[in-house]
Write a protein that holds these residues in place. Structure first.
Motif, short mmCIF file in Angstrom:
data_model
loop_
_atom_site.label_atom_id
_atom_site.label_comp_id
_atom_site.label_asym_id
_atom_site.label_seq_id
_atom_site.Cartn_x
_atom_site.Cartn_y
_atom_site.Cartn_z
N ALA A 1 -49.62 -104.29 52.48
CA ALA A 1 -49.85 -102.87 52.19
C ALA A 1 -49.00 -101.94 53.04
N VAL A 2 -48.59 -102.38 54.23
CA VAL A 2 -47.80 -101.51 55.10
C VAL A 2 -46.30 -101.77 54.97
N THR A 3 -45.89 -102.56 53.99
CA THR A 3 -44.47 -102.82 53.78
C THR A 3 -43.96 -102.00 52.60
N PRO A 4 -42.63 -101.83 52.50
CA PRO A 4 -42.06 -101.07 51.39
C PRO A 4 -42.14 -101.81 50.05
N VAL A 5 -42.66 -103.04 50.05
CA VAL A 5 -42.74 -103.82 48.81
C VAL A 5 -43.63 -103.13 47.78
N GLY B 1 -53.58 -95.08 42.64
CA GLY B 1 -53.67 -96.19 41.69
C GLY B 1 -53.96 -97.51 42.38
N TRP B 2 -53.26 -97.77 43.49
CA TRP B 2 -53.51 -99.01 44.24
C TRP B 2 -54.92 -99.02 44.81
N PHE B 3 -55.37 -97.86 45.30
CA PHE B 3 -56.71 -97.75 45.88
C PHE B 3 -57.77 -98.08 44.83
N LEU B 4 -57.70 -97.42 43.67
CA LEU B 4 -58.71 -97.65 42.63
C LEU B 4 -58.62 -99.07 42.08
N GLY B 5 -57.41 -99.58 41.92
CA GLY B 5 -57.24 -100.95 41.44
C GLY B 5 -57.83 -101.96 42.41
N ALA B 6 -57.61 -101.74 43.71
CA ALA B 6 -58.14 -102.65 44.72
C ALA B 6 -59.66 -102.59 44.76
N LEU B 7 -60.22 -101.39 44.57
CA LEU B 7 -61.67 -101.26 44.57
C LEU B 7 -62.27 -101.99 43.35
N LEU C 1 -58.86 -100.19 52.42
CA LEU C 1 -58.84 -99.50 53.70
C LEU C 1 -57.53 -98.75 53.92
N VAL C 2 -56.41 -99.42 53.67
CA VAL C 2 -55.10 -98.81 53.93
C VAL C 2 -54.89 -97.58 53.05
N TYR C 3 -55.15 -97.71 51.74
CA TYR C 3 -54.82 -96.62 50.83
C TYR C 3 -55.87 -95.52 50.82
N SER C 4 -57.14 -95.86 51.03
CA SER C 4 -58.13 -94.78 51.16
C SER C 4 -57.85 -93.96 52.41
N SER C 5 -57.52 -94.64 53.51
CA SER C 5 -57.22 -93.93 54.75
C SER C 5 -55.97 -93.07 54.60
N ALA C 6 -54.93 -93.63 53.95
CA ALA C 6 -53.70 -92.86 53.76
C ALA C 6 -53.97 -91.60 52.94
N LEU C 7 -54.73 -91.74 51.85
CA LEU C 7 -55.03 -90.59 50.99
C LEU C 7 -55.87 -89.55 51.72
N VAL C 8 -56.97 -90.01 52.32
CA VAL C 8 -57.91 -89.08 52.93
C VAL C 8 -57.31 -88.41 54.17
N ALA D 1 -47.16 -86.46 44.66
CA ALA D 1 -46.83 -87.14 45.90
C ALA D 1 -46.09 -86.21 46.85
N VAL D 2 -46.45 -86.31 48.13
CA VAL D 2 -45.78 -85.54 49.17
C VAL D 2 -44.95 -86.49 50.01
N PRO D 3 -43.63 -86.28 50.11
CA PRO D 3 -42.80 -87.21 50.89
C PRO D 3 -43.28 -87.29 52.33
#
Length: 361
Positions: free
Chosen positions: A44-48, A55-61, A95-102, A170-172
């Motif tokens: 999750a923390v890689t550029p892959v 989308g990733w957050f909801l899909g993972a949930l 965890l990674v994407y919810s935290s990044a979003l929030v 998205a915000v860069p």
């Protein structure tokens, strides 16, 4: 997170009784989940990973809900291992994407101080799922029903966050600063964080089973994981205040020592007041140490936050993977969690000492 990653703890004793699982098998299932979490966090923390965070957050949930529910379908150890591994990957992405979003949106709104509320969700999830499991067990529900109910809770969470976190442009993100330097303090902290992963996870996996097996405290089985969750909910806010007064490394060391006490008390002083105190101290530290470790890591990382997070996640994940399997094997050999818990407590003491020693570098 409190359900998908940690609900296995209150369900475990019921599964062991119904299926005749050995403690080594139970520990292996937990380790499989943590191995999946390690892989998911590193990916999750890689550029892959491309595309929408939401989308990733909801899909993972959704994947977390599916793997949780499917635990009720089979009695095969192999199936349990695969499902908990995939569930671990999903938990890491959540965890990674919810935290990044929030956290990004809180920062843009000038309300970064509310981050502790976000992370309190893990403790509330633990407490809420523990209460649900306790009620269902009291009403005679079997282990399959417990997994189905846990999946249903995750589906409700999925619907809620889909509404509460709407899609946005998205915000860069700012470019990562990299200086290529090596900080010996960071290397020591990463090692300490790995020891913490080993030190906390044995109690986090088996505390309900420990309580069930001891006649003097067995009546507390329905409540013990609930107490851990309620203590965990405010812990990040509390330890953040402590860190502002004494520094993040000193706070990390203090929290590790308190948790070491909780771990050893949970297997040596089997009275109701002692086990409740151990649950409060354990719940009140295990999430706080994660936050303190990441905070100190950011400060020591010379701006290379992604690399720091990946290394700390790897060390923590390895400790988590080893702990439950190690404890399960030793329990089957000795009939007690005393030796693995003593090793976990010692690891926490060493982790605290290492973190404090960084201050002198």
């Amino acid at each position: 997170m409190g359900v998908g990653r940690f609900v296995y703890t209150p369900i475990l004793p019921v599964m062991v009784s119904a299926l005749g699982l050995s403690k080594s098998a139970a520990g292996l299932i937990a380790s499989s989940n943590y191995a999946g979490y390690l892989l998911g966090a590193l990916i999750a923390v890689t550029p892959v990973i491309k595309g929408s965070r939401r989308g990733w957050f909801l899909g993972a949930l959704a994947l977390s809900a599916a793997t949780t529910g499917l635990m009720a379908v089979s009695e095969s150890l192999a199936a349990f291992l695969v499902l908990r591994f995939i569930g671990g990957v999903a938990s890491a992405f959540v965890l990674v994407y919810s935290s990044a979003l929030v956290l990004d949106r809180l920062a843009r709104a000038g309300r970064a101080g509310l981050a502790a509320v976000h992370f309190a969700g893990v403790g509330l999830g633990i407490a809420g799922s523990a209460a649900l499991m306790a009620v269902m067990v009291a009403k005679g529900a079997d282990w399959r029903a417990l997994w189905w109910a846990s999946a249903a809770v995750t589906v409700v969470a999925l619907a809620a966050v889909a509404v509460l976190i709407p899609a946005q442009r998205a915000v860069p993100s700012a470019p990562v600063k990299r200086d290529g330097g090596r900080n010996p303090g960071l290397a020591i902290l990463i090692a300490a964080y790995g020891l913490y992963g080993f030190g906390y996870v044995i109690t986090a996996t088996f505390i309900v089973a420990i309580v069930r097996a001891a006649p003097d405290i067995a009546p507390l089985e329905p409540a013990i994981w609930l107490v851990v969750g309620l203590a965990a909910a405010p812990s990040i806010a509390i330890w953040s205040m402590v860190a502002r007064r004494i520094g993040d490394l000193a706070a990390f060391a203090a929290a590790c020592l308190i948790e070491a006490l909780a771990v050893i008390v949970s297997v040596t002083v089997l009275t109701p007041p002692a086990i409740l105190l151990a649950a409060i101290l354990f719940g009140g530290t295990f999430m706080g140490i994660v936050a303190l470790g990441i905070s100190a890591g950011r400060r020591l990382s010379s701006g290379d936050a992604e690399r720091m997070l990946a290394l700390m996640t790897a060390a923590f994940g390895l400790g988590q993977i080893v702990g439950p399997a190690f404890a399960g094997v030793l329990f089957d050999a000795t009939g007690s969690f005393l030796i693995p818990s003593a090793a976990a407590s010692a690891a926490l003491v060493v982790a605290g000492a290492m973190a404090y020693a960084i201050k002198k570098l």
